[in-house]
Design a protein around this motif. Structure first.
Motif, mmCIF file in Angstrom:
data_model
loop_
_atom_site.group_PDB
_atom_site.id
_atom_site.type_symbol
_atom_site.label_atom_id
_atom_site.label_comp_id
_atom_site.label_asym_id
_atom_site.label_seq_id
_atom_site.Cartn_x
_atom_site.Cartn_y
_atom_site.Cartn_z
ATOM 1 N N LEU A 58 20.418 27.959 -13.644
ATOM 2 C CA LEU A 58 21.574 28.842 -13.612
ATOM 3 C C LEU A 58 22.835 28.019 -13.364
ATOM 4 N N SER A 59 23.868 28.349 -14.104
ATOM 5 C CA SER A 59 25.157 27.696 -13.849
ATOM 6 C C SER A 59 25.757 28.311 -12.587
ATOM 7 N N ASP A 60 26.776 27.664 -12.050
ATOM 8 C CA ASP A 60 27.451 28.207 -10.873
ATOM 9 C C ASP A 60 28.052 29.580 -11.184
ATOM 10 N N ALA A 61 28.557 29.739 -12.408
ATOM 11 C CA ALA A 61 29.139 31.025 -12.823
ATOM 12 C C ALA A 61 28.068 32.113 -12.865
ATOM 13 N N GLU A 62 26.876 31.776 -13.372
ATOM 14 C CA GLU A 62 25.780 32.755 -13.417
ATOM 15 C C GLU A 62 25.328 33.142 -12.012
ATOM 16 N N LYS A 63 25.236 32.154 -11.127
ATOM 17 C CA LYS A 63 24.867 32.449 -9.739
ATOM 18 C C LYS A 63 25.896 33.386 -9.112
ATOM 19 N N ALA A 64 27.167 33.095 -9.331
ATOM 20 C CA ALA A 64 28.240 33.933 -8.783
ATOM 21 C C ALA A 64 28.165 35.347 -9.349
ATOM 22 N N GLU A 65 27.816 35.458 -10.624
ATOM 23 C CA GLU A 65 27.677 36.772 -11.271
ATOM 24 C C GLU A 65 26.530 37.568 -10.651
ATOM 25 N N TYR A 66 25.388 36.923 -10.435
ATOM 26 C CA TYR A 66 24.251 37.586 -9.778
ATOM 27 C C TYR A 66 24.622 38.015 -8.356
ATOM 28 N N ASN A 67 25.293 37.127 -7.638
ATOM 29 C CA ASN A 67 25.688 37.428 -6.259
ATOM 30 C C ASN A 67 26.644 38.621 -6.214
ATOM 31 N N ALA A 68 27.598 38.648 -7.137
ATOM 32 C CA ALA A 68 28.571 39.739 -7.194
ATOM 33 C C ALA A 68 27.879 41.063 -7.533
ATOM 34 N N ALA A 69 26.917 41.018 -8.454
ATOM 35 C CA ALA A 69 26.192 42.232 -8.832
ATOM 36 C C ALA A 69 25.399 42.784 -7.646
ATOM 37 N N LEU A 70 24.779 41.899 -6.880
ATOM 38 C CA LEU A 70 24.027 42.348 -5.706
ATOM 39 C C LEU A 70 24.969 42.934 -4.656
ATOM 40 N N SER A 71 26.095 42.287 -4.444
ATOM 41 C CA SER A 71 27.073 42.785 -3.467
ATOM 42 C C SER A 71 27.648 44.131 -3.898
ATOM 43 N N GLU A 72 27.819 44.306 -5.202
ATOM 44 C CA GLU A 72 28.324 45.585 -5.715
ATOM 45 C C GLU A 72 27.280 46.688 -5.553
ATOM 46 N N ALA A 73 26.027 46.369 -5.831
ATOM 47 C CA ALA A 73 24.947 47.361 -5.708
ATOM 48 C C ALA A 73 24.659 47.700 -4.247
ATOM 49 N N PHE A 74 24.864 46.725 -3.365
ATOM 50 C CA PHE A 74 24.606 46.905 -1.926
ATOM 51 C C PHE A 74 25.844 46.442 -1.156
ATOM 52 N N PRO A 75 26.868 47.308 -1.067
ATOM 53 C CA PRO A 75 28.088 46.884 -0.385
ATOM 54 C C PRO A 75 27.895 46.645 1.110
ATOM 55 N N ASP A 76 26.965 47.377 1.731
ATOM 56 C CA ASP A 76 26.690 47.161 3.155
ATOM 57 C C ASP A 76 25.796 45.933 3.330
ATOM 58 N N PRO A 77 25.914 45.269 4.464
ATOM 59 C CA PRO A 77 25.058 44.090 4.690
ATOM 60 C C PRO A 77 23.588 44.494 4.875
ATOM 61 N N PHE A 78 22.709 43.620 4.442
ATOM 62 C CA PHE A 78 21.284 43.819 4.726
ATOM 63 C C PHE A 78 21.071 43.546 6.212
ATOM 64 N N ILE A 79 20.288 44.402 6.852
ATOM 65 C CA ILE A 79 20.028 44.221 8.282
ATOM 66 C C ILE A 79 18.574 43.873 8.570
ATOM 67 N N GLY A 80 17.727 43.948 7.547
ATOM 68 C CA GLY A 80 16.324 43.630 7.765
ATOM 69 C C GLY A 80 15.614 43.267 6.479
#
Length: 139
Positions: A58-80
């Motif tokens: 994965l390129s850095d851009a692809e990693k950032a895209e995956y990270n952003a998608a996860l943050s968008e789908a789960f705006p609250d922090p994971f607690i467990g």
């Protein structure tokens, strides 16, 4: 008598080496799983994928895209996080169902299939879902 003693000693040494190798593989797996869970909990899913599937580049851009998608789908922090189910299959295969949750009750489930050959363990399949029943029925 000596021959039997030597054979017994050789068997014990071979068996203990095999148990030690299995223990080392499980220790390595547990350490990698802890790091993987930490990355997912921090919503660094791109880095987590990169870690468990080294053949997927994965390129850095692809990693950032995956990270952003996860943050968008789960705006609250994971607690467990937890391993929901784990099963050893035949011929070195294993399946795992992992769960991550937020305080607001949102869940992310990951399903992984791994294969061990000798001292190498490889993740060969990964899926994700927000639906519990999608993966638990595979166990």
């Amino acid at each position: 008598m000596i021959k039997n003693s030597l054979l017994s000693a050789a068997f014990v040494l071979a068996a203990s080496a095999s148990v030690e190798a299995q223990t080392n593989l499980r220790t390595q797996f547990n350490q990698a799983l802890a790091l993987f869970n930490e990355l997912v909990m921090n919503k660094e899913i791109g880095e987590a994928i990169d870690m468990i599937q080294p053949d997927v580049v994965l390129s850095d851009a692809e990693k950032a895209e995956y990270n952003a998608a996860l943050s968008e789908a789960f705006p609250d922090p994971f607690i467990g996080s937890a391993t929901v189910q784990s099963a050893t299959l035949k011929s070195g295969f294993r399946q795992e169902m992992l769960a991550y949750w937020t305080e607001s009750g949102d869940y992310l489930y990951l399903y992984m299939v791994m294969h061990t050959q000798g001292a190498q363990q490889q993740v060969i399949h990964v899926e994700h879902s927000t639906t519990f029943s999608k993966f638990i029925s595979r166990f």
